[in-house]
Write a protein that holds these residues in place. Structure first.
Motif, short mmCIF file in Angstrom:
data_model
loop_
_atom_site.label_atom_id
_atom_site.label_comp_id
_atom_site.label_asym_id
_atom_site.label_seq_id
_atom_site.Cartn_x
_atom_site.Cartn_y
_atom_site.Cartn_z
N GLU A 188 -10.72 3.70 117.87
CA GLU A 188 -10.19 4.47 116.73
C GLU A 188 -10.65 3.85 115.41
OE1 GLU A 188 -5.88 6.20 116.06
OE2 GLU A 188 -5.92 4.13 115.34
N ILE A 189 -10.60 2.53 115.32
CA ILE A 189 -10.94 1.86 114.06
C ILE A 189 -12.44 1.90 113.80
CG2 ILE A 189 -10.89 -0.37 112.86
CD1 ILE A 189 -8.32 -0.95 114.59
N GLN A 190 -13.23 1.65 114.85
CA GLN A 190 -14.69 1.69 114.65
C GLN A 190 -15.15 3.09 114.27
OE1 GLN A 190 -16.32 0.16 118.34
NE2 GLN A 190 -16.24 -1.97 117.62
N THR A 191 -14.50 4.09 114.79
CA THR A 191 -14.84 5.47 114.43
C THR A 191 -14.48 5.76 112.97
OG1 THR A 191 -14.44 6.18 116.71
CG2 THR A 191 -14.48 7.89 115.01
N ALA A 192 -13.36 5.22 112.52
CA ALA A 192 -12.89 5.48 111.15
C ALA A 192 -13.68 4.68 110.11
CB ALA A 192 -11.41 5.16 111.05
N PHE A 193 -14.09 3.44 110.45
CA PHE A 193 -14.76 2.56 109.48
C PHE A 193 -16.09 2.05 110.03
CE2 PHE A 193 -10.07 1.25 109.06
CZ PHE A 193 -9.77 2.35 108.26
N PRO A 194 -17.04 2.94 110.28
CA PRO A 194 -18.29 2.51 110.93
C PRO A 194 -19.19 1.66 110.04
CG PRO A 194 -18.44 4.81 110.26
CD PRO A 194 -17.03 4.39 110.01
N ASP A 207 -4.60 5.35 102.26
CA ASP A 207 -4.43 6.50 103.15
C ASP A 207 -5.31 6.40 104.38
OD1 ASP A 207 -2.53 7.71 101.49
OD2 ASP A 207 -4.08 8.68 100.28
N ASP A 208 -6.49 5.80 104.25
CA ASP A 208 -7.38 5.64 105.40
C ASP A 208 -6.70 4.84 106.51
OD1 ASP A 208 -9.47 7.04 104.22
OD2 ASP A 208 -10.36 5.24 103.33
N PHE A 209 -6.03 3.78 106.15
CA PHE A 209 -5.33 2.98 107.16
C PHE A 209 -4.12 3.70 107.72
CE2 PHE A 209 -7.57 -0.47 104.87
CZ PHE A 209 -8.11 -1.15 105.97
N ASN A 210 -3.36 4.38 106.87
CA ASN A 210 -2.13 5.03 107.32
C ASN A 210 -2.38 6.29 108.14
OD1 ASN A 210 -0.12 3.27 106.36
ND2 ASN A 210 -0.33 4.06 104.28
N GLN A 211 -3.60 6.81 108.11
CA GLN A 211 -3.90 8.04 108.85
C GLN A 211 -4.44 7.77 110.25
OE1 GLN A 211 -6.49 10.16 106.17
NE2 GLN A 211 -4.81 10.75 104.79
N LEU A 212 -4.41 6.52 110.69
CA LEU A 212 -4.86 6.18 112.04
C LEU A 212 -3.64 6.13 112.96
CD1 LEU A 212 -7.45 3.37 111.21
CD2 LEU A 212 -7.86 5.81 111.63
N PRO A 213 -3.44 7.14 113.81
CA PRO A 213 -2.19 7.25 114.58
C PRO A 213 -1.95 6.09 115.54
CG PRO A 213 -3.79 8.89 115.31
CD PRO A 213 -4.33 8.29 114.06
N LEU A 214 -2.98 5.64 116.26
CA LEU A 214 -2.76 4.56 117.21
C LEU A 214 -2.49 3.25 116.49
CD1 LEU A 214 -2.51 3.60 120.07
CD2 LEU A 214 -5.01 3.33 120.18
N LEU A 215 -3.17 3.00 115.39
CA LEU A 215 -2.91 1.79 114.60
C LEU A 215 -1.45 1.79 114.12
CD1 LEU A 215 -3.90 -0.79 113.18
CD2 LEU A 215 -4.58 0.65 111.23
N ALA A 240 -6.54 -4.18 111.93
CA ALA A 240 -7.66 -3.25 112.08
C ALA A 240 -9.00 -3.97 112.00
CB ALA A 240 -7.57 -2.16 111.01
N LEU A 241 -9.18 -4.83 111.01
CA LEU A 241 -10.49 -5.46 110.82
C LEU A 241 -10.76 -6.52 111.88
CD1 LEU A 241 -10.73 -5.76 106.93
CD2 LEU A 241 -11.38 -3.89 108.45
N LEU A 242 -9.72 -7.16 112.41
CA LEU A 242 -9.95 -8.14 113.48
C LEU A 242 -10.27 -7.44 114.80
CD1 LEU A 242 -7.19 -10.85 112.86
CD2 LEU A 242 -9.57 -10.83 112.10
N ILE A 243 -9.51 -6.41 115.15
CA ILE A 243 -9.74 -5.71 116.41
C ILE A 243 -11.07 -4.97 116.38
CG2 ILE A 243 -8.93 -3.77 117.82
CD1 ILE A 243 -7.38 -6.34 118.31
#
Length: 551
Positions: free
Chosen positions: A378-384, A402-410, A512-515
């Motif tokens: 999910e994170i790699q897709t959002a922040f490639p 908003d980018d971080f808060n819009q990731l449902p699994l995160l 997010a950035l570590l995972i």
């Protein structure tokens, strides 16, 4: 009979007349002094007095600390475990410190219900409450009738000054009113770059440090403590501490590393119960006093330096926002001392809780590889475009609030992690007035305990899978409509953590950035305990296996 009454009346009148005369009072005092001196000069009398004092002391101790607290105190009308008589004066402390934080409380809750009594040090009865309606009464409806225990307040004030966490009553209400704007969503939006850049610096540092040859052991909690301190420095005070690269050169990182890693759970509990112990002339106490003085000096220097900024009103960090606030009613601003105390509060609470939170989350994800892999995707897709090779990414590559808060699994992983391992597993309040819990009347001074480690695992509220780590539970009932008096990672009511939004977005940024860039797995043979040192610290420091992940 009348003659006796007349004699008593006459003697009383005569005695009162004598005592009204200064000369007579002086003479009576001299007579009493010489009589006492004469009596004490006799060895037999001195021995008799000493025996009487010892007996009275033993009777007092036995009466207060054993008979009253263990049997006669009204709290004993509630169900609960028996005290451990093997260690006098220590109640149930031995059971509590022999297991993971919150574990024994959960076992007792299953046996005795969501309101029960147990005994802390000095056989002090405590009442643990996990009933949502009663918690609402304590934390919201009657919040001014329940304050921090005096020893807890003294302990917190040593490290945090009289900041928001230590304040009570009208002082707390005023401070919270003045600080609220600094934690608004609008203010947080402007802080995201100051959260992303230090995290990206750690990502780059790890990426360069570790080889491509497979998993490497790393003490994640140590580096996360430095990262969270760097992050609170940049987003909280507009300063770069540079403690990720040079922790030994930064006074704050040296002090906090010493304060937060030098005590065992037993030592921390002792310091909370007996703050005066930090004044003892022993090596550890002297070091703690030195660290506290250093933190106070650094906080004062930060406030004074900020006051000299010509561009203060253009800054978006917490300190700048706090200094800009003006009370609508009085026109007052926060004083230098008040600002200093808030700085100490946010430095300690802001970095300690987040480092503990992320450490436990990584540990949990290391044991749930399927969830970790799904989160990474999910994170790699959002922040490639955010590369680990880039220590200073351009502004247009930095994700937004908003980018971080819009990731449902995160979102779900963070909420579930705070349920599964809340950073503050237990807090307490003391009744300032007599109060009732259901049908039980309790005297003022009675301590009540609020334990998220109990509420967060109650199957009556969470379902039969409460003991499992299930992020998807937040997409459905009962979790998606859970009571704020059941889910308590930031407490609730008037003393709910003012920085909970700040903490949540900080948690999401770091995780997010570590995972995104690393895979975490358990280290073979490493066993970690949940230690209660105000926060839920991993003991020993959290160590995991880590390997790079190519996007």
């Amino acid at each position: 009979m009348e003659d006796i009454k007349d004699l008593v009346t006459s003697l009383t009148i005569t005695g009162m007349s004598v005592l009204r005369s200064p000369a007579a009072r002086q003479q009576v005092a001299k007579m009493a002094y010489f009589q006492a001196k004469h009596a004490l000069s006799r060895p037999a009398f001195r021995k008799a007095v000493l025996r009487s004092v010892i007996r009275l002391t033993l009777v007092y101790i036995a009466g207060k600390y054993f008979v009253y607290r263990l049997f006669l105190h009204p709290a004993n009308k509630l169900p609960g475990p028996r005290p451990d008589f093997l260690i006098p004066f220590m109640g149930n402390v031995r059971q509590l410190i022999s297991a993971n934080a919150g574990e024994v409380h959960r076992e007792w809750a299953k046996k005795y219900g969501n309101v029960f009594r147990y005994f802390s040090g000095a056989n002090q009865p405590r009442i643990l409450i996990a009933d949502p309606e009663l918690l609402k009464q304590i934390l919201t409806n009657d919040e001014f009738n329940f304050t921090k225990a005096p020893e807890t307040k003294k302990f917190l004030s040593l490290f945090l000054g009289d900041g928001l966490l230590a304040a009570e009553g009208d002082v707390h209400r005023y401070q919270r009113k003045m600080l609220n704007p600094a934690f608004s969503v609008g203010a947080l939006r402007g802080m995201i770059p100051s959260m992303v850049l230090p995290t990206q610096q750690l990502v780059h540092q790890w990426w360069q440090q570790f080889s491509e040859d497979g998993p490497t052991s790393i003490v994640v909690s140590h580096d996360l403590q430095l990262l969270s301190l760097e992050l609170i420095g940049s987003s909280g005070f507009g300063l770069r501490f540079d403690c990720l690269r040079h922790p030994e050169k930064n006074a704050l990182s040296r002090a906090y590393l010493d304060l937060l890693s030098g005590d065992s759970p037993v030592g921390a509990s002792f310091a909370i119960m007996f703050p005066w112990a930090l004044r003892l002339p022993i090596k550890r106490a002297r070091q703690v006093r030195h660290d506290i003085a250093l933190l106070q000096a650094e906080a004062k220097a930060m406030v004074e330096a900020a006051a000299q900024r010509k561009d203060l009103h253009d800054k978006k960090d917490l300190l700048a926002l706090m200094m800009q606030q003006v009370d609508d009613e009085s026109g007052n601003v926060l004083t230098t001392k008040e600002l200093q105390d808030q700085c100490l509060t946010f430095l300690a609470a802001g970095h300690e809780t987040i480092s503990v939170t992320v450490s436990w989350c990584l540990h949990t994800l290391a044991h749930h590889q399927d969830i970790q892999d799904a989160l990474r995707y999910e994170i790699q897709t959002a922040f490639p475009d955010l590369s680990p090779d880039d220590e200073h990414p351009a502004d247009d590559l930095i994700p937004s609030y908003d980018d971080f808060n819009q990731l449902p699994l995160l979102n779900n992983v963070c909420k579930e992690s705070l349920r599964y391992t809340p950073s503050v597993p237990l807090t307490n309040r003391t009744g300032t007035k007599d109060f009732k819990l259901h049908d039980t009347s309790l005297p003022k001074g009675t301590c009540v305990v609020i334990c998220p480690m109990v509420s967060h695992f109650d199957t009556r509220h969470w379902g039969d899978d409460a003991d499992q780590f299930v992020p998807s539970r937040w997409d459905r009932a009962p979790a998606n409509s859970i009571s704020p008096y059941v889910y308590l990672p930031f407490l609730a009511g008037g003393h709910q953590c003012i920085g909970y939004r700040f903490a949540m977005i900080e948690f999401k940024v770091i995780l997010a950035l570590l995972i995104k860039n690393f895979r975490f797995t358990p280290k073979p043979g490493f066993n970690v305990r949940k230690g209660f040192q105000v926060t839920l610290r991993p003991l020993p420091n959290m160590t995991l296996m880590m390997e790079k992940v190519e996007s």
